[in-house]
Each structure stands twice: as C-alpha cells, then as structure tokens.
Design an enzyme around this catalytic site. Structure first.
Site, PDB file in Angstrom:
ATOM      1  N   LYS A 155      26.456  38.663  30.943  1.00 17.86           N
ATOM      2  CA  LYS A 155      25.996  38.758  32.313  1.00 17.86           C
ATOM      3  C   LYS A 155      26.395  40.127  32.893  1.00 17.86           C
ATOM      4  O   LYS A 155      27.327  40.720  32.356  1.00 17.86           O
ATOM      5  CB  LYS A 155      26.572  37.625  33.168  1.00 17.86           C
ATOM      6  CG  LYS A 155      28.092  37.712  33.388  1.00 17.86           C
ATOM      7  CD  LYS A 155      28.507  36.828  34.504  1.00 17.86           C
ATOM      8  CE  LYS A 155      28.876  37.584  35.723  1.00 17.86           C
ATOM      9  NZ  LYS A 155      30.240  38.119  35.769  1.00 17.86           N
TER      10      LYS A 155
ATOM     11  N   ASP B 133      27.506  32.910  29.214  1.00 17.27           N
ATOM     12  CA  ASP B 133      28.169  32.625  30.478  1.00 17.27           C
ATOM     13  C   ASP B 133      29.485  32.020  30.025  1.00 17.27           C
ATOM     14  O   ASP B 133      29.517  30.872  29.571  1.00 17.27           O
ATOM     15  CB  ASP B 133      27.370  31.624  31.313  1.00 17.27           C
ATOM     16  CG  ASP B 133      28.031  31.384  32.656  1.00 17.27           C
ATOM     17  OD1 ASP B 133      29.248  31.145  32.675  1.00 17.27           O
ATOM     18  OD2 ASP B 133      27.341  31.448  33.690  1.00 17.27           O
ATOM     19  N   HIS B 134      30.567  32.796  30.096  1.00 20.97           N
ATOM     20  CA  HIS B 134      31.773  32.337  29.404  1.00 20.97           C
ATOM     21  C   HIS B 134      32.335  31.041  29.989  1.00 20.97           C
ATOM     22  O   HIS B 134      33.110  30.361  29.341  1.00 20.97           O
ATOM     23  CB  HIS B 134      32.834  33.449  29.317  1.00 20.97           C
ATOM     24  CG  HIS B 134      33.598  33.661  30.573  1.00 20.97           C
ATOM     25  ND1 HIS B 134      33.128  34.386  31.626  1.00 20.97           N
ATOM     26  CD2 HIS B 134      34.827  33.236  30.965  1.00 20.97           C
ATOM     27  CE1 HIS B 134      34.018  34.403  32.595  1.00 20.97           C
ATOM     28  NE2 HIS B 134      35.067  33.718  32.220  1.00 20.97           N
TER      29      HIS B 134
ATOM     30  N   ASP C 167      28.433  38.138  41.085  1.00 20.26           N
ATOM     31  CA  ASP C 167      29.454  38.167  40.040  1.00 20.26           C
ATOM     32  C   ASP C 167      29.846  36.758  39.575  1.00 20.26           C
ATOM     33  O   ASP C 167      30.103  36.544  38.400  1.00 20.26           O
ATOM     34  CB  ASP C 167      30.694  38.893  40.595  1.00 20.26           C
ATOM     35  CG  ASP C 167      31.776  39.065  39.543  1.00 20.26           C
ATOM     36  OD1 ASP C 167      31.446  39.543  38.448  1.00 20.26           O
ATOM     37  OD2 ASP C 167      32.947  38.725  39.813  1.00 20.26           O
TER      38      ASP C 167
ATOM     39  N   LYS D  67      37.888  36.445  45.710  1.00 19.34           N
ATOM     40  CA  LYS D  67      38.979  37.240  45.155  1.00 19.34           C
ATOM     41  C   LYS D  67      40.104  37.290  46.185  1.00 19.34           C
ATOM     42  O   LYS D  67      39.853  37.195  47.395  1.00 19.34           O
ATOM     43  CB  LYS D  67      38.515  38.680  44.907  1.00 19.34           C
ATOM     44  CG  LYS D  67      37.356  38.794  43.931  1.00 19.34           C
ATOM     45  CD  LYS D  67      37.848  39.002  42.528  1.00 19.34           C
ATOM     46  CE  LYS D  67      36.713  39.276  41.569  1.00 19.34           C
ATOM     47  NZ  LYS D  67      37.028  38.839  40.196  1.00 19.34           N
TER      48      LYS D  67
ATOM     49  N   HIS E 176      28.336  31.526  36.913  1.00 13.33           N
ATOM     50  CA  HIS E 176      29.341  30.519  36.560  1.00 13.33           C
ATOM     51  C   HIS E 176      29.273  29.263  37.440  1.00 13.33           C
ATOM     52  O   HIS E 176      29.305  28.141  36.951  1.00 13.33           O
ATOM     53  CB  HIS E 176      30.751  31.095  36.679  1.00 13.33           C
ATOM     54  CG  HIS E 176      30.940  32.380  35.915  1.00 13.33           C
ATOM     55  ND1 HIS E 176      30.365  32.610  34.692  1.00 13.33           N
ATOM     56  CD2 HIS E 176      31.663  33.486  36.192  1.00 13.33           C
ATOM     57  CE1 HIS E 176      30.730  33.810  34.258  1.00 13.33           C
ATOM     58  NE2 HIS E 176      31.503  34.364  35.149  1.00 13.33           N
TER      59      HIS E 176
ATOM     60  N   GLU F  14      40.310  33.090  42.852  1.00 14.93           N
ATOM     61  CA  GLU F  14      41.088  34.008  42.026  1.00 14.93           C
ATOM     62  C   GLU F  14      42.112  34.694  42.911  1.00 14.93           C
ATOM     63  O   GLU F  14      41.810  35.046  44.058  1.00 14.93           O
ATOM     64  CB  GLU F  14      40.181  35.073  41.427  1.00 14.93           C
ATOM     65  CG  GLU F  14      39.193  34.524  40.433  1.00 14.93           C
ATOM     66  CD  GLU F  14      38.404  35.635  39.781  1.00 14.93           C
ATOM     67  OE1 GLU F  14      38.811  36.099  38.714  1.00 14.93           O
ATOM     68  OE2 GLU F  14      37.381  36.047  40.360  1.00 14.93           O
TER      69      GLU F  14
ATOM     70  N   ARG G 267      28.964  55.243  21.701  1.00 14.06           N
ATOM     71  CA  ARG G 267      28.972  56.708  21.749  1.00 14.06           C
ATOM     72  C   ARG G 267      30.327  57.320  21.406  1.00 14.06           C
ATOM     73  O   ARG G 267      30.407  58.472  21.036  1.00 14.06           O
ATOM     74  CB  ARG G 267      28.490  57.176  23.112  1.00 14.06           C
ATOM     75  CG  ARG G 267      26.969  57.292  23.088  1.00 14.06           C
ATOM     76  CD  ARG G 267      26.434  57.990  24.294  1.00 14.06           C
ATOM     77  NE  ARG G 267      26.374  57.055  25.421  1.00 14.06           N
ATOM     78  CZ  ARG G 267      25.862  57.368  26.589  1.00 14.06           C
ATOM     79  NH1 ARG G 267      25.387  58.568  26.812  1.00 14.06           N
ATOM     80  NH2 ARG G 267      25.813  56.484  27.553  1.00 14.06           N
TER      81      ARG G 267
HETATM   82  C1  BG6 Z   1      33.757  37.228  35.281  1.00 17.76           C
HETATM   83  C2  BG6 Z   1      33.693  37.998  36.580  1.00 17.76           C
HETATM   84  O1  BG6 Z   1      32.479  36.856  34.872  1.00 17.76           O
HETATM   85  O2  BG6 Z   1      34.554  36.064  35.487  1.00 17.76           O
HETATM   86  C3  BG6 Z   1      35.085  38.356  37.056  1.00 17.76           C
HETATM   87  O3  BG6 Z   1      32.941  39.182  36.370  1.00 17.76           O
HETATM   88  C4  BG6 Z   1      35.944  37.131  37.156  1.00 17.76           C
HETATM   89  O4  BG6 Z   1      35.039  39.017  38.315  1.00 17.76           O
HETATM   90  C5  BG6 Z   1      35.892  36.326  35.863  1.00 17.76           C
HETATM   91  O5  BG6 Z   1      37.274  37.560  37.411  1.00 17.76           O
HETATM   92  C6  BG6 Z   1      36.596  35.006  36.040  1.00 17.76           C
HETATM   93  O6  BG6 Z   1      36.708  34.380  34.800  1.00 17.76           O
HETATM   94  P1  BG6 Z   1      37.886  33.359  34.501  1.00 17.76           P
HETATM   95  O7  BG6 Z   1      37.591  32.860  33.131  1.00 17.76           O
HETATM   96  O8  BG6 Z   1      39.161  34.128  34.617  1.00 17.76           O
HETATM   97  O9  BG6 Z   1      37.775  32.303  35.549  1.00 17.76           O
END
Ligand code: BG6
Length: 509
Positions: A154, A183-184, A241, A346, A246, A222, A47
C-alpha cells in the site's frame, strides 16, 4: 510444512527500510523454521550500487549475525548465502536485461526451475514502470516454464481514480491472479481470528446482527508520531494511511456474511459486498460524521513533544489529519441501522488495536444497577494488538443482600496459551504468496470500493474550508469532538487507558 514449489524472490527496493525491517527478518524466520522451499534464493535490486557481498552484509547487520560465522550448516550462514544483489536503474527499461541475466544465473545455480515472485518494496510511483519493464524482458507471464507473481505494498492509489488507473496499467502486464496486494493487517493472527471466532462458534453468530448489536467500535491507536516519514505522511494523512486500508479491512471481517467455502475468492467476494454496502457519506454530512484532528505540542512524562506541524518534513501550516474518527452505516439486512464507529490516530496515549461489539441491553431493567459498576450492556472486545486476546464483559450479582449488579470480565490472552508464538504478519503473507494463496491479500475491486467510501470525505476536506480540523495535545485520545460522534448519553468510546497529557491545547487549527 515446507513450501513445495521451488522459487526465486526478487525484491525491488532491496536497500530500503521495508526490506530491512520486515522482509529480511521474515525470510530468515521462515528459513529457520525450515519452511522455505528446497531450492530458493533472493535477488535484491534497486538503484543502490551494492555487490552480493554488500547486500549480505546489510542482512547480517539487520539480523545481528556476526561476520566471522562461516560454518555451512549453520542456519544463519546458509540463509545469508541465499541472498544476491544486482544494481539497476529501475527507471530504465533497458536495464532490466541485467536483472534477467542475474535471474537466469541464480536460477541455474540453485536449480530453481523458473518460478519467481517480484516484490515491489518501492515507492508506488514506480509500480507501473517496473511492471512494464519486466514485461519488455518477458518476465511477467506465467508459463509452463514457471509462474510469475507480483507483490505490491500500500498505498494502492491516492484516490479512486488513481487506483483505477494503476490497476489498468498493471493489468496490461499481469492478471489479477498474479497480483498480491499486501495489507499487513490481514497477515495478523488476531485479525484472521475474527473470522474463526465468528464462524467456528455457534454462540456468537446468532447475535451478530442488528437485532442484538447496538453499535460496533473499531480503534487503532498509535503512541508514535510520524517518525521520519514526514514527506510521505503529510501527503497521506490518517485517512489514506490507515483508514482506507487497514481499518476498512477490519470492518469487512466484522461485518461480512459467512463465506460458502474457505477459499480466496469466496472470502474476498463476501468482504467486497460489505464495502459495497457501506453508505457513502455525502460531502454535506462530512462535518457531522467525520472528525479530523492533528496533534499539537504537549508534555508527556515530563518530555516536551513537538506538534505535528513542527515535525521534520511537515509544512508549518499543514492541514493533514493525524487523527480521524467516523461513523458509518452498512446498508444491508444484517446491519441496517447499526452504527460503526472507527477511529485511528498518531500520538495517542497508547498503541492498541481493538474491535468492540456493544450488544443491546436487556429490554427491561429488572435489577438495581449502579452506573459506576455496570453499564447495562454486554461488550465483546477483540484485542488485535498488543495484548492479543478477547474479553467478554457481563453483569454479575454483587454478593450479599439484594440484587445489585456489577460488571465482570471473562478475559482470554493469547499469551496464556502454551504454544503462544504469534508469527509476524509478513511471515504469513510471504508463505501464502509463495503457495499461491491470495486469501489474505486485497483484491483490486475491494481496494477501489474502499476508495469510493473515503473519496467523498477527502473531497469535502479539500474543498470546504469550513470543515474544522481540531488540534489535540499529543498523548491524548484525540479531539473531544470525537465523543460527539457517538452522541448518546452514557456512551463513549472505550478508552483502554487515560490521557497522558492535558497541558496542551485543544483548539481548532
Ligand atoms: C502502516 C502505516 O501501514 O501501518 C503506519 O503506514 C502505521 O503509519 C502502521 O504506523 C501500523 O502498523 P502496526 O502493525 O504497527 O499496527
């Protein structure tokens, strides 16, 4: 190797955070390594009212390319020329005609020939309307004049029901083979290495079962808080999340059977079976098997850290979890009776993701062992990040008289390799989608199965006010109650470093 098939990449949500933080840098890295196809272009859309030039300027800023760089042949300049933009109201199906015209234009100009990936870097509530609007313009179907693929990020759904209904609406326009759910974590080199470690080495697999493994620990901690994602995070929490996606994906790779072939479906069939074998935790057992926490105010290195409830965008009485630890069992022949402990949070003391396989100790303790030096069990630590590598702990004789045993480490770091460049997850995932390889993308049935595991927990948390949520001071390893989960004398989680703060309050919120 350069990708063979020419193609166009259309990014929805192109002025957003994901595009600038991950997609543009990943595409530029692929371009610099000459991996992108001979004819390739990007169209950003959304947009925001941007011109091609304004979009290119955004990319220059992200990549820190100065605008007086003009020479053709310079990789940065050539990359910037691949970028285009068309502004449309994504909620208006009729607006997609404009996108279609832009696609035809760019396709013709670059000689692409019809192949196209649509990347939805948008909030998930737009997925259905985008898929439907693309279909109205006949942009969804693969045909002899080009294939079409759709990438989504996601979260896929908010629970089992919403994931099902999202899938139902997507399947009306795209089939499963066209869908790539990111899913990275699966794009991380060290995550893929879990399979290679297990299935390319003869020494691990014979031990990788209930006869030799005492328990398995998966941690993703994290140190950051929720940054400026309060609006999203307060509705999601750590379970939705991180854990539903993951961490359950990591679990599948640790626990799966060897696939018959290294093909997308063979691998994804095996990972699905693991999720199908996880014993769901009934609502009445949630309090005992799942610990949730939320960070409270504390001081880290002299800096006052706010509590979660004081972060921007968070309700002052929020009961959203920023920490979760749970105990799961996989009910199959390989893993019957072996507990899997999983935790994420976190504002913990450090950023680390690791899998620890705790092997059973010897059946009879021959040597004199000192609890401080030797814990009588071997551990294999698979470090996913940030210090990627692997560590094996075992007992060794203390030199000198007698037979005293102490722990020593065999420690491998990826950084010790001569070729130690680890590509960013998004580079790998983009290449795979461009080549039509869905191995590292999550299949719809696995996502739904993962929701079946977490849904009863989420339901219990929502409906049973007696299940506590524990406060833990920012900078510590979460609620002390999470140690109770492991529950055996002399056994705790592996703590890669100490608490950073202990001046905050541990309490029930
Ligand atoms: C994301 C979450 O999918 O993965 C985040 O939404 C998180 O909250 C992140 O910080 C963590 O990814 P990585 O690659 O830094 O471990």
């Amino acid at each position: 190797m350069q990708i063979r098939e020419n193609q166009l990449l259309v990014i929805f949500g192109a002025s957003g955070d994901l595009t600038s933080r991950k997609l543009i840098p990943a595409l530029f890295a692929l371009h610099s390594q000459k991996l992108l196809p001979g004819a390739f272009a990007v169209i950003g859309t959304g947009r925001s009212d941007l011109s091609d030039e304004a979009f290119r300027q955004l990319a220059r800023e992200v990549l820190k390319i100065s605008d007086d760089k003009k020479t053709t042949g310079d990789p940065a300049v050539d990359f910037i020329h691949l970028l285009h933009y068309v502004s449309i109201d994504t909620l208006q199906p009729s607006a997609y005609k404009k996108l279609k015209e832009k696609m035809e234009d760019v396709d013709q100009k670059f000689g692409i020939g019809g192949n196209c990936i649509f990347y939805l870097a948008t909030p998930p509530d737009l997925y259905t309307i985008i898929a439907e609007s693309l279909a109205i313009q006949h942009l969804n179907k693969s045909s002899s004049s080009g294939w079409r693929r759709l990438i989504i990020e996601k979260p896929v759904g908010y629970n089992y029901q919403s994931a099902r209904s999202l899938h139902k609406s997507l399947y009306a326009y795209f089939n499963e083979e066209q869908l790539y759910r990111i899913d990275h974590y699966l794009g991380k080199e060290t995550v893929q290495n879990v399979m290679v470690t297990r299935f390319s080495n003869g020494i691990f697999e014979p031990l990788w079962n209930r006869n030799y493994v005492h328990h398995v620990e998966i941690t993703s901690s994290e140190s950051i808080g929720i940054e400026n994602r309060g609006g999203y995070y307060d509705k999601a929490g750590a379970m939705r999340d991180m854990l539903q996606n993951h961490l359950l994906q990591l679990l599948t790779l640790v626990a799966m059977e060897p696939p018959t072939l290294i093909t997308s479906n063979a691998i994804r069939n095996e990972t699905l079976k693991v999720l199908q074998s996880v014993r769901p935790i009934p609502a009445k057992e949630v309090a005992e098997n799942v610990i949730r926490g939320q960070y409270t105010e504390s001081t880290i290195h002299g800096i006052r850290m706010p509590s979660y409830r004081n972060e921007p965008g968070i309700k002052p009485d929020s009961r959203t979890e920023t920490f979760v630890a749970l105990k799961l069992f996989i009910e199959n022949w390989r893993w019957g009776g072996v507990p899997f402990f999983i935790r994420t949070g976190k504002r913990l003391p450090t950023r680390v993701t690791e899998i620890v396989i705790h092997f059973k100790s010897t059946p009879h303790k021959l040597f004199c062992f000192d609890e401080n030096r030797h814990n009588a069990e071997n551990q294999l630590v698979i470090r996913i990040q940030p210090d990627e590598g692997m560590l094996l702990k075992f007992g060794m004789k203390v030199p000198g008289a007698g037979f005293k045993v102490q722990d020593v480490n065999m420690n491998f770091h990826y950084s010790d390799l001569a070729y130690n460049h680890i590509p960013e997850a998004y580079q790998r995932l983009l290449i795979d989608c461009m080549q039509g390889d869905s191995t590292l993308f999550t299949r719809g049935d696995a996502i739904e199965q993962a929701w079946e595991i977490v849904d009863p927990i989420l339901w219990a948390w929502e409906n049973d006010r007696d299940i506590p949520i524990y406060g833990y001071p920012a900078g510590t390893w979460g609620p002390r109650e999470s140690d109770r989960l492991i529950g055996e004398p002399n056994m705790t989680w592996r703590y890669p470093c100490k608490n950073l703060s202990d001046d905050g309050i541990y309490c029930e919120l």
